[in-house]
Scaffold this motif. Structure first.
Motif, short mmCIF file in Angstrom:
data_model
loop_
_atom_site.label_atom_id
_atom_site.label_comp_id
_atom_site.label_asym_id
_atom_site.label_seq_id
_atom_site.Cartn_x
_atom_site.Cartn_y
_atom_site.Cartn_z
N PRO A 178 -1.99 62.38 30.06
CA PRO A 178 -0.59 62.04 29.76
C PRO A 178 -0.10 60.89 30.64
O PRO A 178 -0.33 60.89 31.84
CB PRO A 178 0.16 63.34 30.04
CG PRO A 178 -0.75 64.18 30.85
CD PRO A 178 -2.14 63.73 30.62
N LEU A 179 0.56 59.90 30.00
CA LEU A 179 1.09 58.74 30.72
C LEU A 179 2.59 58.86 30.90
O LEU A 179 3.23 57.96 31.44
CB LEU A 179 0.78 57.45 29.96
CG LEU A 179 -0.68 57.20 29.57
CD1 LEU A 179 -0.79 55.98 28.70
CD2 LEU A 179 -1.54 57.04 30.81
N GLY A 180 3.16 59.93 30.39
CA GLY A 180 4.60 60.12 30.45
C GLY A 180 5.01 61.12 29.39
O GLY A 180 4.16 61.86 28.88
N TYR A 181 6.29 61.12 29.06
CA TYR A 181 6.75 62.03 28.01
C TYR A 181 7.90 61.41 27.24
O TYR A 181 8.51 60.42 27.70
CB TYR A 181 7.15 63.39 28.61
CG TYR A 181 8.33 63.32 29.55
CD1 TYR A 181 9.63 63.55 29.11
CD2 TYR A 181 8.16 63.01 30.90
CE1 TYR A 181 10.71 63.48 29.97
CE2 TYR A 181 9.22 62.94 31.78
CZ TYR A 181 10.49 63.17 31.31
OH TYR A 181 11.56 63.09 32.16
N TYR A 182 8.19 61.95 26.09
CA TYR A 182 9.34 61.50 25.29
C TYR A 182 9.85 62.71 24.52
O TYR A 182 9.26 63.79 24.58
CB TYR A 182 8.94 60.35 24.37
CG TYR A 182 7.94 60.71 23.30
CD1 TYR A 182 6.58 60.75 23.57
CD2 TYR A 182 8.36 61.00 21.99
CE1 TYR A 182 5.66 61.07 22.59
CE2 TYR A 182 7.44 61.32 21.01
CZ TYR A 182 6.09 61.36 21.31
OH TYR A 182 5.18 61.69 20.34
N VAL A 215 7.60 65.91 24.63
CA VAL A 215 6.23 65.79 24.11
C VAL A 215 5.46 64.85 25.04
O VAL A 215 6.02 63.84 25.48
CB VAL A 215 6.25 65.19 22.68
CG1 VAL A 215 4.84 64.97 22.17
CG2 VAL A 215 7.04 66.06 21.74
N ASN A 216 4.22 65.18 25.34
CA ASN A 216 3.41 64.29 26.19
C ASN A 216 3.14 62.96 25.50
O ASN A 216 2.83 62.91 24.31
CB ASN A 216 2.06 64.94 26.50
CG ASN A 216 2.16 65.94 27.64
OD1 ASN A 216 3.05 65.85 28.46
ND2 ASN A 216 1.27 66.90 27.65
N TYR A 217 3.23 61.89 26.27
CA TYR A 217 2.89 60.56 25.75
C TYR A 217 1.52 60.19 26.30
O TYR A 217 1.32 60.11 27.52
CB TYR A 217 3.94 59.54 26.21
CG TYR A 217 3.58 58.11 25.92
CD1 TYR A 217 3.42 57.66 24.61
CD2 TYR A 217 3.39 57.19 26.95
CE1 TYR A 217 3.08 56.34 24.34
CE2 TYR A 217 3.06 55.87 26.69
CZ TYR A 217 2.91 55.46 25.39
OH TYR A 217 2.56 54.15 25.12
N TYR A 218 0.55 60.04 25.40
CA TYR A 218 -0.82 59.73 25.81
C TYR A 218 -1.17 58.25 25.61
O TYR A 218 -2.26 57.84 25.96
CB TYR A 218 -1.81 60.57 25.01
CG TYR A 218 -1.72 62.06 25.27
CD1 TYR A 218 -2.19 62.60 26.46
CD2 TYR A 218 -1.17 62.92 24.33
CE1 TYR A 218 -2.10 63.96 26.70
CE2 TYR A 218 -1.07 64.28 24.56
CZ TYR A 218 -1.55 64.78 25.75
OH TYR A 218 -1.46 66.13 25.98
N ALA A 255 5.29 54.26 28.98
CA ALA A 255 6.17 55.22 28.30
C ALA A 255 7.62 54.74 28.27
O ALA A 255 8.31 54.87 27.26
CB ALA A 255 6.07 56.58 28.98
N VAL A 271 11.93 55.41 21.12
CA VAL A 271 11.71 56.70 20.46
C VAL A 271 12.83 56.93 19.45
O VAL A 271 14.01 56.77 19.76
CB VAL A 271 11.70 57.85 21.50
CG1 VAL A 271 11.50 59.19 20.81
CG2 VAL A 271 10.63 57.62 22.55
N GLY A 307 10.95 56.56 26.20
CA GLY A 307 10.10 57.54 26.88
C GLY A 307 10.30 57.44 28.38
O GLY A 307 11.00 56.55 28.87
N GLU A 308 9.70 58.35 29.10
CA GLU A 308 9.80 58.34 30.57
C GLU A 308 8.40 58.51 31.12
O GLU A 308 7.64 59.38 30.68
CB GLU A 308 10.72 59.49 31.02
CG GLU A 308 10.78 59.70 32.51
CD GLU A 308 11.27 58.48 33.28
OE1 GLU A 308 12.36 57.98 32.97
OE2 GLU A 308 10.51 58.01 34.17
N ARG A 309 8.06 57.67 32.09
CA ARG A 309 6.69 57.75 32.62
C ARG A 309 6.61 58.61 33.87
O ARG A 309 5.54 59.02 34.29
CB ARG A 309 6.14 56.36 32.89
CG ARG A 309 6.91 55.59 33.94
CD ARG A 309 6.29 54.24 34.17
NE ARG A 309 7.10 53.45 35.08
CZ ARG A 309 6.78 52.25 35.48
NH1 ARG A 309 5.70 51.67 35.06
NH2 ARG A 309 7.58 51.59 36.30
N PHE A 330 6.98 61.87 35.69
CA PHE A 330 7.15 63.31 35.48
C PHE A 330 7.99 63.94 36.59
O PHE A 330 8.47 65.05 36.45
CB PHE A 330 5.78 64.00 35.42
CG PHE A 330 5.10 63.85 34.12
CD1 PHE A 330 5.35 64.73 33.08
CD2 PHE A 330 4.19 62.84 33.90
CE1 PHE A 330 4.72 64.58 31.86
CE2 PHE A 330 3.56 62.68 32.69
CZ PHE A 330 3.83 63.56 31.66
#
Lengths: 516, 284
Positions: free
Chosen positions: A416-420, A432-435, B29, B34, B53-55, B57
């Motif tokens: 995972p490189l991040g999420y959205y 959701v995981n951003y791959y 991200a 989005v 998105g957000e990189r 975590f």
């Protein structure tokens, strides 16, 4: 007869961290005997058995629970071969081989999740994969004229595959589940090949192999032609061109998660067609520096059809109460692949300093309609750069210093490189995981230097021995074995970190070989 | 010959660098736009989420915190085009049905511009399903009811999102099943004419005064192709226990969530919801 047994636990103990421990051991046993029945008949009998055992234990802490995990990876191989070599005529020889192979691998995983307030939950799963192979092959070689050699023969093969999955959970309402699948295949075929020196400068090699594969009541016909030509431009330069088509009735499935690789061998079935590869390759050989160095260059382009890969979200350790969920045959996606690259090899065969240096640049791209939104991606096997070098230097008559260095760029993994946020209800979206893309990330580059010093003492009658002092991973490179994701709580909230497991640090060794 | 070798090695080096071009094609991200939009004739207001998105975590943000307020959002169908306004309260771009109607069978195109970035998506609202049929049977204190309908074509997706029993208008006897969103409940048609049937049952409390009749209400939602692909990817990720509940499944293949947003992430779907109601007389 030779035997080896290794126990690296004391060495690995030095490098284990409090949150992660490794154990690794292996053994193997080799035996070979040859019997000269008469001047025209000879029998070779050989056997091998080996077993590897790797165990990883780690723990992760979270504000809400503690997770302890134990994984075991064990694989072993047993083979036996009987070969009968016979000179039938002056220009005709026969070689008949009966081979038995039994390969087994087992993966075990046990997880205990202990919430801060609540009862611990244990989940254990195991998975095993096996192949049993019995093959009989007769190969005849005929030298019809001085410039032609023919090879032809027949073979039959019976294989039994057992890709099994077992899962257990200690929650009383969920029963243990097991899925045992057994696939038997039968292969029979004929082959013919010829090496023909057309002119002193042109050599042709061509052949054809026809195989019938029977599995689950379905029969596949596989035709594999091949042809190559070698042209000697002058004394120092040779050019080669080769075309071939191969079909594969055994597929190797590897998961591309961020964790351990799961090697699962499965056959072509009534539902899954055999894999087909078409390849073209170009080669060039030359000598440099008054023939002190040999340079070889080869480039290739390969197209693959009916490739198999795990469907997204599939885990061999699926925890559930539906045995069908373990059915690997229904959890696969089929696609195509394109591989290309080149290899350069430089060899120095003579002198005090001998050795070779090899470099491979390779690229593999696959596309599956059901994976990665149908977009192409790099498969697990894609390793862009591979460098290897071996050098040996003789110091007098009794000493030899050797070094072996390898470098391979990391294989692709999905991290995972991040999420959205996504979902159908814009007022209540889920993270959701951003791959980026499937297999977008890479494992770190692997490189290692092994050195050894060999001492050849004087021969005493029939007894000759060699001492070898070796250093595996001489500069103690921490090469990542697998990657995993850690969730940890800190003041700023939960963080997701990619961590790596490391295996096999610097290992010194002393070996004594002897013959009598 | 030596010059040839040098040129060859230079070519090899250039080929080696080629991988970085491909790998760098994936944006970070926080550079990704989005978009989430679900269009339905039943919604009084069409709401669209536009965010990034957000990189990191380490900073667990809410969807509102990542919303983009300065986007230009347009919805188009046929000759009709409408700009959506950003609502600072909900952090969504909205337009009412009165201003821009969403109708069954029509195709809708969404175009969004954020600075120099442009994203686009489209969806089609599914046509009406064939007439759903109810069947109800009372046996003593139990009422068993089932609703059935046919798919008009292959590859249609349905979800029974509500199945409730009501004493009379608006007063529930009990809500026996009120389906939460779960991709596992998605019903996919393999062929046109495929029949779907779902049933439900209640137990009547005979200690209390029974009404003369009870209403049975079922809510069936039909989704478009994009929703089917998206929900399938959700279902795949639900299959995988990785990353959930602190379990690290080392052996699972991660799931890439399906997206039909060109140059972005998220999902735009069209759906049509049908509320089917039947009045059942109660025998004592």
């Amino acid at each position: 007869i030779s035997a080896r047994r290794t126990n690296l636990d004391p060495v690995l103990e030095l490098f284990n961290s409090p949150n992660q421990t490794f154990r690794y051991r292996f053994y193997d046993l080799n035996a070979k005997i040859s019997l000269q029945l008469n001047p025209k008949n000879k029998i070779y009998i050989s056997g091998f058995t080996g077993d590897d055992d790797l165990r990883i234990r780690d723990q992760a802490l979270n504000a809400n629970f503690r997770v302890n995990n134990q994984s075991q990876l064990r694989w072993g191989n047993t083979t036996g071969t009987i070969n009968w070599f016979s000179i039938l005529k002056q220009d005709l020889t026969a070689s008949t081989t009966l081979t038995y192979t039994n390969y087994n691998s087992r993966l075990g995983d046990a997880t205990t999740r202990t919430p801060t307030n609540g009862e611990a939950l244990n989940i254990s799963s195991s998975f095993s994969s096996g192949i049993n192979d019995l093959t009989l092959k007769s190969n005849f070689t005929k030298n019809t004229r001085t410039n032609r050699q023919q090879d032809f023969g027949i073979f039959v093969s019976r294989r039994v595959f057992t890709p099994n999955v077992f899962s257990a959970q200690n929650v009383s309402t969920t029963p243990d589940t097991i899925n045992t699948q057994r696939f038997g295949t039968f292969e029979a075929g004929v082959f013919y090949g010829e090496k023909w020196t057309l002119t002193p400068r042109v050599k042709l090699t061509y052949g054809l192999r026809y195989t019938l594969l029977g599995v689950e009541g379905k029969t596949y016909q596989m035709l594999e032609p091949r042809a190559s030509v070698a042209y000697q431009w002058n004394e120092n330069n040779i050019f080669k061109l080769a075309l071939d088509r191969t079909t594969q009735s055994v597929n190797l499935l590897q998961s591309s998660g961020f964790g351990l690789s799961t090697d699962l061998y499965i056959p072509a079935t009534a539902m899954l067609r055999p894999q087909i590869s078409n390849q073209i390759s170009l080669g060039y050989e030359t000598s440099l520096h008054q023939r002190q160095l040999n340079l070889t260059v080869e480039s290739y382009l390969k197209r693959q059809e009916h490739l198999l890969n795990f469907r997204e979200g599939v885990s061999l350790f699926f925890i559930g109460d539906d045995p069908k969920a373990f059915d690997w045959e229904r959890n696969l996606a089929a696609g195509q692949g394109l591989l290309y690259g080149f290899e350069i090899g430089l060899r120095k065969p003579h002198g005090k300093l001998t050795g070779w240096l090899g470099y491979t640049w390779a690229k593999a791209i696959v596309r599956f309609a059901e994976l990665n939104n149908g977009l192409p991606f790099y498969p697990f096997q894609d390793r862009r750069h591979d460098v290897s070098g071996v050098a040996s230097y003789k110091i007098g008559r009794r000493l030899q210093l050797s070094a072996n260095w390898v470098l391979t760029t990391g294989h692709p993994i999905t991290l995972p490189l991040g999420y959205y946020f996504a979902g159908f209800n814009p007022a209540a979206l889920s993270p959701v995981n951003y791959y980026g893309s499937r297999n977008f990330s890479r494992m770190p580059t692997y490189h290692r230097l092994d050195v050894s010093l060999e001492i050849f003492p004087k021969r005493i009658k029939k007894w000759s021995g060699t001492w070898e002092f070796g250093l595996f991973n001489a500069y103690n490179r921490r090469n990542a074995f697998n990657a995993y994701v850690q969730i940890a709580n800190n003041r700023e909230g939960s963080t997701l970190d990619v961590a790596y497991s490391y295996l096999l640090p610097m290992i010194p060794s002393i070996t004594y070989h002897f013959k009598f | 010959m030596n010059r040839t070798i040098v040129i060859f090695f230079l070519a090899c080096f250039c080929c080696g660098c080629e991988q970085w071009r491909v790998v760098s094609a994936v944006p970070e991200a926080n550079q990704v736009i989005v978009v989430n939009a679900a269009l339905s004739p039943q919604n009084t207001t069409t709401s669209i989420y536009v965010g990034r998105g957000e990189r990191d975590f380490g900073k667990l943000q809410s969807s509102s915190a990542l919303a983009i307020a300065e986007a230009e959002v347009f919805l188009t169908t046929g000759q009709s085009k409408k700009k959506l306004n950003f609502d600072p309260q909900t952090k969504l771009y909205q337009v009412s049905q009165n201003e821009f109607a969403v109708e069954a069978g029509k195709k809708y195109i969404l175009e969004i511009t954020v600075g120099k970035q442009k994203v686009k998506a489209e969806c089609k609202i599914p046509e009406a399903i064939s007439t759903p049929a109810f069947e109800a049977r009372q046996s003593g204190r139990f009422i068993r009811s089932s609703v059935s309908w046919q798919a008009t074509q292959a590859n249609q997706a349905f979800m029974l999102e509500g199945y409730s029993f009501y004493r009379n208008e608006g007063v529930p006897v009990t809500t026996v099943a009120n389906w939460d969103f779960d991709a596992a409940d998605l019903l996919l048609s393999k062929e046109a004419g495929q029949l779907f049937s779902q049933s439900n049952e209640i137990r009547l409390n005979i200690e209390r005064a029974l009404p003369p009749t009870i209403d049975v209400v079922a809510e069936i939602t039909q989704y478009d192709d994009n929703a089917v692909k998206y929900l399938s990817s959700v279902r795949n990720s639900l299959d995988s226990p990785q990353m959930s509940l602190g379990f690290f499944d080392r052996f699972s293949s991660p799931t890439i969530r399906y997206s039909n947003i060109q140059n972005g992430l998220g999902i735009m779907v069209g759906y049509n919801r049908y509320v089917v109601r039947q009045n059942i007389p109660i025998s004592r």
